[in-house]
Design a protein around this motif. Structure first.
Motif, PDB file in Angstrom:
ATOM      1  N   VAL A 209      -7.096   0.390  -0.367  1.00 24.52           N
ATOM      2  CA  VAL A 209      -6.212   1.545  -0.100  1.00 24.52           C
ATOM      3  C   VAL A 209      -6.744   2.838  -0.681  1.00 24.52           C
ATOM      4  O   VAL A 209      -7.369   2.640  -1.890  1.00 24.52           O
ATOM      5  N   TYR A 210      -6.539   3.841  -0.072  1.00 21.37           N
ATOM      6  CA  TYR A 210      -7.022   5.135  -0.905  1.00 21.37           C
ATOM      7  C   TYR A 210      -5.571   5.862  -0.601  1.00 21.37           C
ATOM      8  O   TYR A 210      -4.953   6.025   0.520  1.00 21.37           O
TER       9      TYR A 210
ATOM     10  N   LYS B 161       4.766   1.226  -3.471  1.00 23.61           N
ATOM     11  CA  LYS B 161       5.614   0.895  -1.936  1.00 23.61           C
ATOM     12  C   LYS B 161       4.752  -0.282  -1.285  1.00 23.61           C
ATOM     13  O   LYS B 161       5.169  -1.200  -0.473  1.00 23.61           O
ATOM     14  N   LEU B 162       3.456  -0.042  -1.394  1.00 24.71           N
ATOM     15  CA  LEU B 162       2.523  -0.852  -0.612  1.00 24.71           C
ATOM     16  C   LEU B 162       2.410  -2.368  -1.291  1.00 24.71           C
ATOM     17  O   LEU B 162       2.483  -3.365  -0.604  1.00 24.71           O
ATOM     18  N   VAL B 163       2.612  -2.290  -2.808  1.00 21.22           N
ATOM     19  CA  VAL B 163       2.846  -3.771  -3.505  1.00 21.22           C
ATOM     20  C   VAL B 163       3.923  -4.438  -2.940  1.00 21.22           C
ATOM     21  O   VAL B 163       4.016  -5.632  -2.737  1.00 21.22           O
ATOM     22  N   GLN B 164       5.156  -3.649  -2.619  1.00 25.03           N
ATOM     23  CA  GLN B 164       6.365  -4.346  -1.964  1.00 25.03           C
ATOM     24  C   GLN B 164       5.976  -4.826  -0.738  1.00 25.03           C
ATOM     25  O   GLN B 164       6.501  -5.942  -0.245  1.00 25.03           O
TER      26      GLN B 164
ATOM     27  N   PRO C 273       0.451   8.680  -6.348  1.00 24.14           N
ATOM     28  CA  PRO C 273      -0.093   7.448  -6.400  1.00 24.14           C
ATOM     29  C   PRO C 273       1.050   6.657  -6.993  1.00 24.14           C
ATOM     30  O   PRO C 273       1.318   5.430  -6.616  1.00 24.14           O
ATOM     31  N   GLU C 274       2.017   6.988  -8.165  1.00 24.24           N
ATOM     32  CA  GLU C 274       2.948   6.304  -8.611  1.00 24.24           C
ATOM     33  C   GLU C 274       3.952   5.880  -7.695  1.00 24.24           C
ATOM     34  O   GLU C 274       4.967   5.075  -8.072  1.00 24.24           O
ATOM     35  N   VAL C 275       4.250   6.541  -6.500  1.00 24.87           N
ATOM     36  CA  VAL C 275       5.249   6.185  -5.646  1.00 24.87           C
ATOM     37  C   VAL C 275       4.649   5.377  -4.661  1.00 24.87           C
ATOM     38  O   VAL C 275       5.409   4.319  -4.102  1.00 24.87           O
TER      39      VAL C 275
ATOM     40  N   LYS D 154      -1.561  -8.360  -7.700  1.00 23.69           N
ATOM     41  CA  LYS D 154      -2.327  -7.576  -8.841  1.00 23.69           C
ATOM     42  C   LYS D 154      -2.858  -6.487  -8.188  1.00 23.69           C
ATOM     43  O   LYS D 154      -3.409  -6.538  -6.977  1.00 23.69           O
ATOM     44  N   VAL D 155      -2.909  -5.334  -8.733  1.00 25.81           N
ATOM     45  CA  VAL D 155      -3.674  -4.236  -8.288  1.00 25.81           C
ATOM     46  C   VAL D 155      -5.175  -3.858  -9.228  1.00 25.81           C
ATOM     47  O   VAL D 155      -5.026  -4.013 -10.360  1.00 25.81           O
ATOM     48  N   PHE D 156      -6.032  -3.622  -8.529  1.00 25.33           N
ATOM     49  CA  PHE D 156      -7.490  -3.516  -9.237  1.00 25.33           C
ATOM     50  C   PHE D 156      -7.547  -1.998  -8.876  1.00 25.33           C
ATOM     51  O   PHE D 156      -7.775  -1.383  -7.663  1.00 25.33           O
TER      52      PHE D 156
END
Length: 431
Positions: free
Chosen positions: A34-35, A91-94, A85-87, A100-102
């Motif tokens: 993701v970017y 959203k993508l995580v859900q 990014p904090e929004v 896990k995010v790297f």
């Protein structure tokens, strides 16, 4: 082994030597690259300049396009989002049920703040967050001192680091990435980012184009096709032409190529063509990049303060709009300063020699608040890197890491030394 990981690309837009990507692939069954176009990167700063100008925005779009192509060759692709990014990352995580995010680890103040906000939101979603140090030649953990004890003088830092630390090998590029179907890349236009499109002037040292493929092509040209690396030390103070210096800085700034990858190539080159002062000098310059990055880890917000990392104030806080405009537009009484500032305005690039002179002129001759000059560079430079830019400006303003205190350039003498026949000035000052 987790099911789904997300790789949040930032200024590490490459496949080769990218530990963040390598770790995500190793620890999960599928990866979502993701970017996020962070809206704050396109705002106007308190100094009245845009954080990202036209040349760097264009270079960023090209780099993302190239990254997407490389990811698709491996069975993946780059998902683009826009906003905070904090929004957007949560959203993508859900959406993908990411566990896990790297991401690449940040050191500068604003970037750290964003990182913390993202981490907090992910914590609420019970999603792990791991950051990896991917920007330096020497890994912070391998340094012969703790961050708080890093010497403030570059020479002391360099000597001890070269003697007592080793440079890790670059990571191999992955050969396959398992991802769910990633939609075709959808990049915003420059207009949508609030940036006016500008074409690089034909007199530019290079027609810079973003992306890992271009970075490797440039290395191939500078090392193997021309062997310019063998005379780098003698030519690096040049000002005209494509090969007086490596010109890696725009690709390094966005992480299209890593310092460790370049180092490994220098070692290969030395085996083939021999080592000399010049081949070492490129490593020496990469060490300067490390030094400023580690200084930012050590001093955090101080590099953005008027007094920098010093306690005594040495430069002026004043700002004269007329003088600022003359400096920016290349209409000062100095033809050497003007030529450099016009090159910057029309190409987004300036030689290292030029940068030192125009910064010295800004701080010493015009006697204005150095941070305004640094903020103008932030908007204009195609190779803007937060640590190198603010670290170098503080250095020249006498509030940074210069052991000699206030460094003053005699502009006329510099012009004579580095542009004796006026080749550079004639190139940029002709109508």
């Amino acid at each position: 082994m987790i099911k789904t990981a997300l790789v949040w690309f930032k200024t590490d837009l490459r496949i080769g030597d990218n530990e963040t990507l390598v770790k995500a692939i190793a620890q999960s069954k599928e990866v979502i690259p993701v970017y996020c176009f962070d809206e704050s990167h396109f705002e106007t700063t308190e100094h009245g300049f845009k954080k990202t100008g036209s040349f760097r925005a264009q270079f960023l779009l090209e780099s993302l396009q190239d990254l997407d192509v490389k990811l698709r060759e491996l069975g993946s692709g780059l998902r683009i989002v826009q906003g905070k990014p904090e929004v957007e990352i949560p959203k993508l995580v859900q959406e993908y049920k990411v566990q896990k995010v790297f991401a690449k680890r940040e050191v500068a103040f604003e970037e750290k703040q964003t990182e913390k906000k993202v981490e907090l939101e992910l914590f609420k979603l019970r999603c792990e967050f791991e950051t990896v140090s991917t920007s330096t030649l020497y890994h912070a953990e391998d340094l012969p001192f703790s961050i708080k004890d890093i010497p403030d003088v570059f020479t002391n830092f360099r000597k001890k680091t070269e003697k007592d630390a080793t440079i890790r090998n670059p990571f191999e590029a992955p050969t396959k990435i398992n991802s769910p179907a990633i939609p075709a890349i959808d990049l915003p236009t420059l207009e949508a980012l609030g940036v006016t499109k500008t074409t690089i002037d034909s007199r530019a040292v290079l027609p810079f184009k973003g992306g890992e493929s271009q970075a490797i092509q440039r290395l191939q040209h500078y090392f193997y096709d021309t062997q310019c690396l063998s005379s780098y030390k003698e030519t690096r103070n040049g000002m005209v032409g494509r090969d007086y210096s490596s010109k890696f800085s725009p690709w390094l700034a966005l992480g299209c190529i890593s310092p460790r990858f370049i180092y490994a190539e220098i070692k290969k080159y030395e085996k083939q063509f021999g080592a000399n002062d010049s081949t070492y000098w490129l490593v020496f310059e990469l060490l300067w990049r490390d030094f400023f990055r580690f200084m930012f880890k050590k001093y955090q917000t101080k590099f953005f303060l008027y007094e920098g990392i010093k306690s005594e104030k040495v430069n002026s806080k004043s700002l004269n709009e007329k003088l600022l405009s003359q400096w920016m537009n290349g209409t000062t009484p100095s033809d050497f300063i003007n030529a450099n500032m016009i090159e910057l305005q029309l190409t987004g690039f300036m030689s290292n020699r030029g940068r030192q002179n125009v910064a010295s002129y800004f701080c010493n001759e015009l006697n204005m608040d150095w941070r305004v000059g640094a903020a103008y560079f932030e908007e204009q430079l195609i190779d803007y890197d937060v640590c190198s830019n603010w670290g170098n400006w503080a250095y020249l303003a006498g509030v940074g890491n210069d052991p000699r205190g206030h460094r003053y350039f005699n502009i006329e003498k510099q012009a004579m030394d580095y542009d004796k026949k006026k080749v550079f000035r004639n190139l940029w000052l002709k109508d």
